[in-house]
Design a protein around this motif. Structure first.
Motif, short mmCIF file in Angstrom:
data_model
loop_
_atom_site.label_atom_id
_atom_site.label_comp_id
_atom_site.label_asym_id
_atom_site.label_seq_id
_atom_site.Cartn_x
_atom_site.Cartn_y
_atom_site.Cartn_z
N UNK A 28 1.06 -1.31 0.02
CA UNK A 28 -0.09 0.07 0.07
C UNK A 28 0.76 1.18 0.07
N UNK A 29 0.94 2.12 -0.92
CA UNK A 29 1.64 3.50 -1.12
C UNK A 29 1.12 4.21 0.17
N UNK A 30 2.34 4.54 0.86
CA UNK A 30 2.02 5.32 2.16
C UNK A 30 1.50 6.94 1.75
N UNK B 108 -4.11 -1.69 -3.62
CA UNK B 108 -4.48 -0.64 -3.04
C UNK B 108 -5.49 0.10 -4.17
N UNK B 109 -6.93 0.34 -3.70
CA UNK B 109 -7.81 0.93 -4.68
C UNK B 109 -7.27 2.16 -5.31
N UNK B 110 -6.46 2.98 -4.55
CA UNK B 110 -6.10 4.20 -5.24
C UNK B 110 -5.23 3.93 -6.60
N UNK C 265 -7.11 2.59 -9.35
CA UNK C 265 -7.90 3.90 -10.15
C UNK C 265 -6.93 4.41 -11.14
N UNK D 190 -3.12 -9.61 -0.97
CA UNK D 190 -3.19 -8.64 -0.05
C UNK D 190 -4.15 -7.52 -0.11
N UNK E 268 -7.23 -8.66 0.32
CA UNK E 268 -8.08 -9.23 1.44
C UNK E 268 -9.51 -9.55 0.96
N UNK F 225 -14.29 -4.47 -6.70
CA UNK F 225 -12.94 -4.27 -7.51
C UNK F 225 -13.35 -4.36 -9.00
N UNK G 41 -12.68 -1.12 -11.28
CA UNK G 41 -11.47 -0.79 -11.65
C UNK G 41 -11.35 -1.89 -12.76
N UNK H 284 -3.16 -9.03 4.15
CA UNK H 284 -3.56 -7.51 4.16
C UNK H 284 -4.31 -7.37 5.22
N UNK I 33 1.91 -4.67 4.58
CA UNK I 33 1.27 -3.43 3.89
C UNK I 33 1.87 -2.44 3.72
#
Lengths: 337, 302
Positions: free
Chosen positions: A74-76, A102-104, A107, A123, A125, A135, A139, A180, A194
């Protein structure tokens, strides 16, 4: 069954040599990561830079195999550019699909590269079809890798309610927790799958020889203690021995690997799109052996699913490569729970 | 800042539960999250009972939110989930993307729970677009990591932080309580009920390390951000979450409230708390360190 004859064998490539032996031994797809925390096997000395990735893609494609790229951390909150650049690079390199959690990021990928195929990482989940369809709807993900928590019956029911292809873990390291949704590692060491792409990281491990035996510690927390007669294993923190109400035992899970070879006819009948082999952190020799056994087994099962017999040699080979030389059917088999 | 009581993560008898929420009804907490988030086998209190309780707490002036189960595996889990997301009265906390989808489809605003893994501004904005009116930050998120999220969050989106209690750290298909008793999960004999604060897992050096709570694994140490109340406020946090423990929870709520109202100092409140917590405090995640670390100096004097 539409997928019956297409079940893909997806093999781990932690390095270019591992990628090549996976392809040589019959992998339909290999999956890899870049050399940073954009993937969940962010280990020293592992993974690909742009040049090796390009060579890997060339090698795989010229042998008719696909390449998947894991961008499954997950990008922080600051610094997500690295992940976006990785998606750009995946597209430029001709990667066949990216594996995202990661949903972001999903997108960004579907807005920027509508032709880039997206797989939902373990990850992410997603353990039920409503989540997977989320999802898909948002996406357009085309495949989901399921966490290692569902019983086979539950997998089957899930598949009846989603258009998304399903990939299952078939062999290798076993996460007991929903991927995740486990922060045990960061609780002890500050780094987790994560956030950093690692679990129980090597830099936090200390070994101590004491009067009571050889001890493995993770950032000062005692994970296990071994008698002279015992083989010491890597201190993944959920696979240590602890004391609960006076009893000392593997309170969470034994050091063991997942091996679902005997489920192969069921998985094929169900229309599982792909079987994933865990182990990007393992050697090319491991990748070669596991790939060869699974290639042979899938071939045998495809030719004659009703009379599929596991060759003892396969189990011997896989057994030697398993953690603690033990294996389990995990959650696919209800009694494990 | 408001105070919220998180969902009860443990399995208690009906009497204990009733007594607990009666005390909560008169405690200075603004928001109460209700529902079974850990295990579908826990059946002493069913959805109609939760709804009745939700109404009582609403009548007592609380904002009530129904929390959904975190790990959804079966069709029957989904049935329960739909009954919650289709309730027309109470707000819902989505703890799985499946729940978020069902709420989004109906155009109902929801709370994006901790396990939705909202780690960055693009995901936060996406969740808001899908209908989140509030989000609970991931357990692992530090103050420093929260700042860019706060700067980027859409207008009106509320931020909630898990500020007191044993932290839910992991979920599994396996039940570790049943495993401890050598029972299969399907015949667990509901042993969770014997462990009102979970079952402590110690290292072989006798250090309390984790807590087994059915399929959930928690920290043994108690995440306690009481000493950071002003920092949380400065960070623009709207809501502090207190997670129920078997004992002294209303007292903890009061100590948070009194500290926030500047009736007592955090130091004094913490000294009182030390005797009431099931295990020592930690706050590492908030400071960007391992979660079990304790950075706040408890020994500080007024």
């Amino acid at each position: 069954m539409p997928h019956e004859n297409k079940m893909e064998l997806v093999c781990p490539a932690g390095s270019l040599p591992a990628l090549k032996v996976a392809v040589d031994n019959g992998a339909d797809c290999v999956y890899m990561g870049f050399r940073d925390n954009t993937n969940a096997r962010n280990f020293a000395g592992l993974n690909f830079d742009i040049a090796t990735a390009r060579e890997g893609v060339r090698y795989a494609h010229s042998h008719g195999a696909k390449v998947l790229l894991a961008l499954n951390t997950y990008p922080q909150s600051s610094g997500s550019e690295k992940w976006l650049t990785a998606i750009d690079n995946a597209h430029h390199l001709g990667i066949d699909a990216v594996i995202l959690a990661d949903p972001g990021l999903m997108q960004y990928a579907c807005d920027t590269y509508p032709d880039l195929r997206l797989h939902l990482s373990v990850q992410g989940s997603a353990t039920n079809y409503e989540a997977i369809n989320f999802y898909h709807q948002q996406f357009g993900i085309q495949r989901a890798v399921l966490p290692r928590v569902l019983a086979l019956k539950q997998v089957e029911q899930l598949m009846q309610n989603t258009p998304v292809e399903i990939e299952l873990f078939g062999f290798g390291g076993l996460c007991v927790m929903v991927e995740g949704r486990c922060s045990l590692s960061s609780y002890v060491t500050g780094e987790s799958p994560n956030t950093c792409g690692v679990c129980s990281p090597a830099k936090s491990v200390q070994w101590k020889q004491t009067a009571a035996g050889l001890e493995s510690h993770l950032n000062g927390v005692l994970i296990d203690r071994y008698a002279d007669s015992e083989n010491a294993g890597y201190p993944t923190l959920c696979k240590g021995r602890f004391n609960v109400a006076g009893a000392t035992y593997y309170a969470i899970e034994e050091p063991t690997s997942l091996n679902t070879l005997e489920l192969l006819p069921d998985l094929m009948r169900m229309g599982i799109a792909a079987i994933k082999i865990e182990g990007r952190q393992r050697s090319p020799a491991y990748v070669a052996k596991v790939t060869r056994v699974w290639r042979e087994a899938i071939g045998a099962c495809r030719r004659n699913p009703d009379k599929f017999n596991i060759k003892p040699a396969w189990m011997t080979d896989l057994g030697k490569l398993s953690e603690g030389q033990q294996s389990t059917l995990g959650a696919y088999n209800r009694p494990w729970k | 800042m408001k105070l919220a009581l998180g969902p009860n993560l443990y399995y208690w008898s009906q009497d204990k539960q009733q007594e607990f929420y009666s005390a909560i009804a008169t405690s200075p907490v603004d928001i109460v999250y209700l529902g079974e988030t850990v295990c579908s086998r826990r059946h002493l209190i069913r959805l109609p009972d939760w709804l009745e309780l939700a109404q009582k707490l609403t009548d007592a002036g609380k904002e009530v939110v129904l929390s959904t189960q975190t790990l959804i595996e079966s069709e029957s889990d989904l049935k329960t989930l739909r009954r919650i997301t289709n309730n027309k009265t109470f707000r819902v906390e989505a703890n799985d993307m499946g729940a978020a989808r069902l709420l989004n489809e109906q155009g109902i605003p929801f709370v994006a729970g901790q396990t939705l893994n909202v780690y960055n501004p693009s995901t936060l904005n996406l969740m808001a677009k899908l209908g989140a009116m509030r989000w609970v930050i991931p357990m692992e998120m530090s103050r420093v990591a929260l700042m860019p999220m706060q700067a980027a969050r859409p207008e009106g989106l509320e931020t909630e932080v898990f500020s007191y209690g044993r932290m839910p750290l992991a979920f599994s298909a396996r039940c570790f309580t049943a495993r401890h008793y050598n029972l299969p999960k399907d015949d667990c004999q509901f042993r969770c009920i014997d462990h009102a604060d979970g079952l402590t897992l110690n290292t072989r050096e006798g250090e309390a390390f984790l807590v087994l709570n059915g399929i959930q694994t928690q920290s043994a140490k108690v995440n306690n951000l009481l000493g950071e109340v002003w920092e949380l406020q400065k960070a623009g946090v709207d809501i502090l979450r207190i997670s129920p423990q078997a004992f002294h929870t209303p007292r903890m709520v009061q100590l948070f409230r009194d500290t926030m109202d500047e009736k007592i100092t955090p130091q004094k409140a913490l000294r009182t708390m030390q005797k009431l917590m099931p295990e020592s405090a930690c706050d590492g995640y908030w400071h960007g360190k391992p979660g079990l670390d304790r950075l706040y100096a408890d020994s500080m004097t007024d």
